[in-house]
Design a protein around this motif. Sequence first.
Motif, PDB file in Angstrom:
ATOM      1  N   VAL A  19       6.975   6.168  17.040  1.00 11.90           N
ATOM      2  CA  VAL A  19       7.139   5.515  15.753  1.00 11.90           C
ATOM      3  C   VAL A  19       5.765   5.434  15.096  1.00 11.90           C
ATOM      4  O   VAL A  19       4.803   4.976  15.706  1.00 11.90           O
ATOM      5  CB  VAL A  19       7.729   4.095  15.926  1.00 11.90           C
ATOM      6  CG1 VAL A  19       7.898   3.415  14.587  1.00 11.90           C
ATOM      7  CG2 VAL A  19       9.048   4.155  16.678  1.00 11.90           C
ATOM      8  N   THR A  20       5.676   5.899  13.844  1.00 15.44           N
ATOM      9  CA  THR A  20       4.407   5.890  13.117  1.00 15.44           C
ATOM     10  C   THR A  20       4.573   5.133  11.804  1.00 15.44           C
ATOM     11  O   THR A  20       5.681   4.907  11.335  1.00 15.44           O
ATOM     12  CB  THR A  20       3.919   7.329  12.831  1.00 15.44           C
ATOM     13  OG1 THR A  20       4.948   8.017  12.097  1.00 15.44           O
ATOM     14  CG2 THR A  20       3.637   8.082  14.122  1.00 15.44           C
ATOM     15  N   GLY A  21       3.439   4.753  11.223  1.00  9.99           N
ATOM     16  CA  GLY A  21       3.465   4.063   9.944  1.00  9.99           C
ATOM     17  C   GLY A  21       2.078   3.633   9.528  1.00  9.99           C
ATOM     18  O   GLY A  21       1.078   4.121  10.063  1.00  9.99           O
ATOM     19  N   THR A  47      -5.530   3.703  13.738  1.00 12.80           N
ATOM     20  CA  THR A  47      -6.604   4.546  13.235  1.00 12.80           C
ATOM     21  C   THR A  47      -6.833   4.204  11.769  1.00 12.80           C
ATOM     22  O   THR A  47      -5.868   4.141  10.999  1.00 12.80           O
ATOM     23  CB  THR A  47      -6.215   6.037  13.329  1.00 12.80           C
ATOM     24  OG1 THR A  47      -5.827   6.323  14.659  1.00 12.80           O
ATOM     25  CG2 THR A  47      -7.365   6.936  12.923  1.00 12.80           C
ATOM     26  N   PRO A  48      -8.086   3.978  11.363  1.00 12.66           N
ATOM     27  CA  PRO A  48      -8.331   3.724   9.938  1.00 12.66           C
ATOM     28  C   PRO A  48      -8.125   5.003   9.126  1.00 12.66           C
ATOM     29  O   PRO A  48      -8.345   6.109   9.624  1.00 12.66           O
ATOM     30  CB  PRO A  48      -9.790   3.274   9.895  1.00 12.66           C
ATOM     31  CG  PRO A  48     -10.406   3.873  11.114  1.00 12.66           C
ATOM     32  CD  PRO A  48      -9.322   3.943  12.139  1.00 12.66           C
ATOM     33  N   GLU A  77      -6.871   0.228   4.850  1.00 17.69           N
ATOM     34  CA  GLU A  77      -5.596   0.804   5.272  1.00 17.69           C
ATOM     35  C   GLU A  77      -5.747   1.442   6.657  1.00 17.69           C
ATOM     36  O   GLU A  77      -6.748   2.098   6.942  1.00 17.69           O
ATOM     37  CB  GLU A  77      -5.116   1.844   4.270  1.00 17.69           C
ATOM     38  CG  GLU A  77      -3.751   2.404   4.617  1.00 17.69           C
ATOM     39  CD  GLU A  77      -3.246   3.429   3.630  1.00 17.69           C
ATOM     40  OE1 GLU A  77      -2.121   3.906   3.831  1.00 17.69           O
ATOM     41  OE2 GLU A  77      -3.966   3.769   2.679  1.00 17.69           O
ATOM     42  N   HIS A  78      -4.755   1.245   7.495  1.00 22.06           N
ATOM     43  CA  HIS A  78      -4.737   1.811   8.842  1.00 22.06           C
ATOM     44  C   HIS A  78      -3.396   2.488   9.097  1.00 22.06           C
ATOM     45  O   HIS A  78      -2.378   2.098   8.529  1.00 22.06           O
ATOM     46  CB  HIS A  78      -4.923   0.718   9.898  1.00 22.06           C
ATOM     47  CG  HIS A  78      -6.263   0.087   9.874  1.00 22.06           C
ATOM     48  ND1 HIS A  78      -6.627  -0.840   8.930  1.00 22.06           N
ATOM     49  CD2 HIS A  78      -7.333   0.251  10.665  1.00 22.06           C
ATOM     50  CE1 HIS A  78      -7.872  -1.227   9.148  1.00 22.06           C
ATOM     51  NE2 HIS A  78      -8.319  -0.578  10.199  1.00 22.06           N
ATOM     52  N   LYS A  79      -3.402   3.487   9.949  1.00 22.80           N
ATOM     53  CA  LYS A  79      -2.184   4.122  10.432  1.00 22.80           C
ATOM     54  C   LYS A  79      -1.985   3.681  11.869  1.00 22.80           C
ATOM     55  O   LYS A  79      -2.935   3.384  12.577  1.00 22.80           O
ATOM     56  CB  LYS A  79      -2.306   5.632  10.345  1.00 22.80           C
ATOM     57  CG  LYS A  79      -2.491   6.125   8.918  1.00 22.80           C
ATOM     58  CD  LYS A  79      -1.644   7.308   8.657  1.00 22.80           C
ATOM     59  CE  LYS A  79      -1.817   7.765   7.228  1.00 22.80           C
ATOM     60  NZ  LYS A  79      -0.638   7.550   6.458  1.00 22.80           N
ATOM     61  N   PHE A  80      -0.739   3.637  12.321  1.00 22.03           N
ATOM     62  CA  PHE A  80      -0.451   3.251  13.704  1.00 22.03           C
ATOM     63  C   PHE A  80       0.562   4.203  14.315  1.00 22.03           C
ATOM     64  O   PHE A  80       1.280   4.920  13.617  1.00 22.03           O
ATOM     65  CB  PHE A  80       0.050   1.817  13.787  1.00 22.03           C
ATOM     66  CG  PHE A  80       1.360   1.559  13.072  1.00 22.03           C
ATOM     67  CD1 PHE A  80       2.567   1.840  13.687  1.00 22.03           C
ATOM     68  CD2 PHE A  80       1.362   1.032  11.799  1.00 22.03           C
ATOM     69  CE1 PHE A  80       3.756   1.605  13.035  1.00 22.03           C
ATOM     70  CE2 PHE A  80       2.546   0.780  11.144  1.00 22.03           C
ATOM     71  CZ  PHE A  80       3.754   1.084  11.758  1.00 22.03           C
ATOM     72  N   MET A  81       0.595   4.199  15.646  1.00 27.18           N
ATOM     73  CA  MET A  81       1.547   4.991  16.401  1.00 27.18           C
ATOM     74  C   MET A  81       1.922   4.207  17.646  1.00 27.18           C
ATOM     75  O   MET A  81       1.056   3.662  18.334  1.00 27.18           O
ATOM     76  CB  MET A  81       0.940   6.336  16.801  1.00 27.18           C
ATOM     77  CG  MET A  81       1.890   7.299  17.505  1.00 27.18           C
ATOM     78  SD  MET A  81       2.127   7.071  19.280  1.00 27.18           S
ATOM     79  CE  MET A  81       0.505   7.191  19.924  1.00 27.18           C
ATOM     80  N   ALA A  82       3.213   4.130  17.930  1.00 26.59           N
ATOM     81  CA  ALA A  82       3.700   3.520  19.159  1.00 26.59           C
ATOM     82  C   ALA A  82       4.626   4.507  19.850  1.00 26.59           C
ATOM     83  O   ALA A  82       5.437   5.175  19.197  1.00 26.59           O
ATOM     84  CB  ALA A  82       4.437   2.219  18.895  1.00 26.59           C
ATOM     85  N   LEU A  83       4.495   4.615  21.159  1.00 24.80           N
ATOM     86  CA  LEU A  83       5.341   5.489  21.964  1.00 24.80           C
ATOM     87  C   LEU A  83       6.011   4.647  23.025  1.00 24.80           C
ATOM     88  O   LEU A  83       5.350   3.829  23.680  1.00 24.80           O
ATOM     89  CB  LEU A  83       4.483   6.587  22.627  1.00 24.80           C
ATOM     90  CG  LEU A  83       5.226   7.546  23.537  1.00 24.80           C
ATOM     91  CD1 LEU A  83       6.177   8.430  22.732  1.00 24.80           C
ATOM     92  CD2 LEU A  83       4.239   8.401  24.305  1.00 24.80           C
ATOM     93  N   GLY A  84       7.306   4.809  23.169  1.00 25.32           N
ATOM     94  CA  GLY A  84       8.011   4.033  24.183  1.00 25.32           C
ATOM     95  C   GLY A  84       9.438   4.504  24.350  1.00 25.32           C
ATOM     96  O   GLY A  84       9.857   5.511  23.769  1.00 25.32           O
ATOM     97  N   ASP A  85      10.184   3.770  25.167  1.00 23.23           N
ATOM     98  CA  ASP A  85      11.604   4.082  25.356  1.00 23.23           C
ATOM     99  C   ASP A  85      12.374   3.668  24.119  1.00 23.23           C
ATOM    100  O   ASP A  85      12.186   2.575  23.593  1.00 23.23           O
ATOM    101  CB  ASP A  85      12.161   3.333  26.577  1.00 23.23           C
ATOM    102  CG  ASP A  85      11.576   3.864  27.879  1.00 23.23           C
ATOM    103  OD1 ASP A  85      11.187   5.043  27.931  1.00 23.23           O
ATOM    104  OD2 ASP A  85      11.506   3.083  28.847  1.00 23.23           O
ATOM    105  N   ARG A  86      13.249   4.541  23.665  1.00 28.43           N
ATOM    106  CA  ARG A  86      14.008   4.222  22.449  1.00 28.43           C
ATOM    107  C   ARG A  86      15.159   3.279  22.758  1.00 28.43           C
ATOM    108  O   ARG A  86      15.602   3.166  23.898  1.00 28.43           O
ATOM    109  CB  ARG A  86      14.506   5.484  21.770  1.00 28.43           C
ATOM    110  CG  ARG A  86      15.469   6.294  22.584  1.00 28.43           C
ATOM    111  CD  ARG A  86      15.807   7.575  21.874  1.00 28.43           C
ATOM    112  NE  ARG A  86      16.659   8.393  22.733  1.00 28.43           N
ATOM    113  CZ  ARG A  86      17.577   9.202  22.293  1.00 28.43           C
ATOM    114  NH1 ARG A  86      17.774   9.333  20.991  1.00 28.43           N
ATOM    115  NH2 ARG A  86      18.307   9.905  23.113  1.00 28.43           N
TER     116      ARG A  86
END
Length: 87
Positions: A19-21, A47-48, A77-86
């Motif tokens: 999931v990113t945003g 990440t900025p 402003e920053h971007k993010f990413m999360a990885l996990g079980d859906r």
Amino acid sequence: MATVNFDSRPTVIGNKMMVTGSFTADSTAQTIDFSGFLSSIDSFSITPVKASVVTDPTASCITTDLTVILTLTNAEEHKFMALGDRN
């Protein structure tokens, strides 16, 4: 608190989801709730957007209800990413 914008198309790889945003920090606690997407979080990164900005959280945690809480010292402003079980 800043508005969190999730990208509309998360990436699914088997039972994993990425999931990113983005969000704009405002020197207060930023809350990103992944409970609508993930049942667990394996990895989280921010990440900025500007290369000159250093991402330096003064505090961070992942709660048991899959909410990431960050406090950043800059208002960028920053971007993010999360990885996990859906879900």
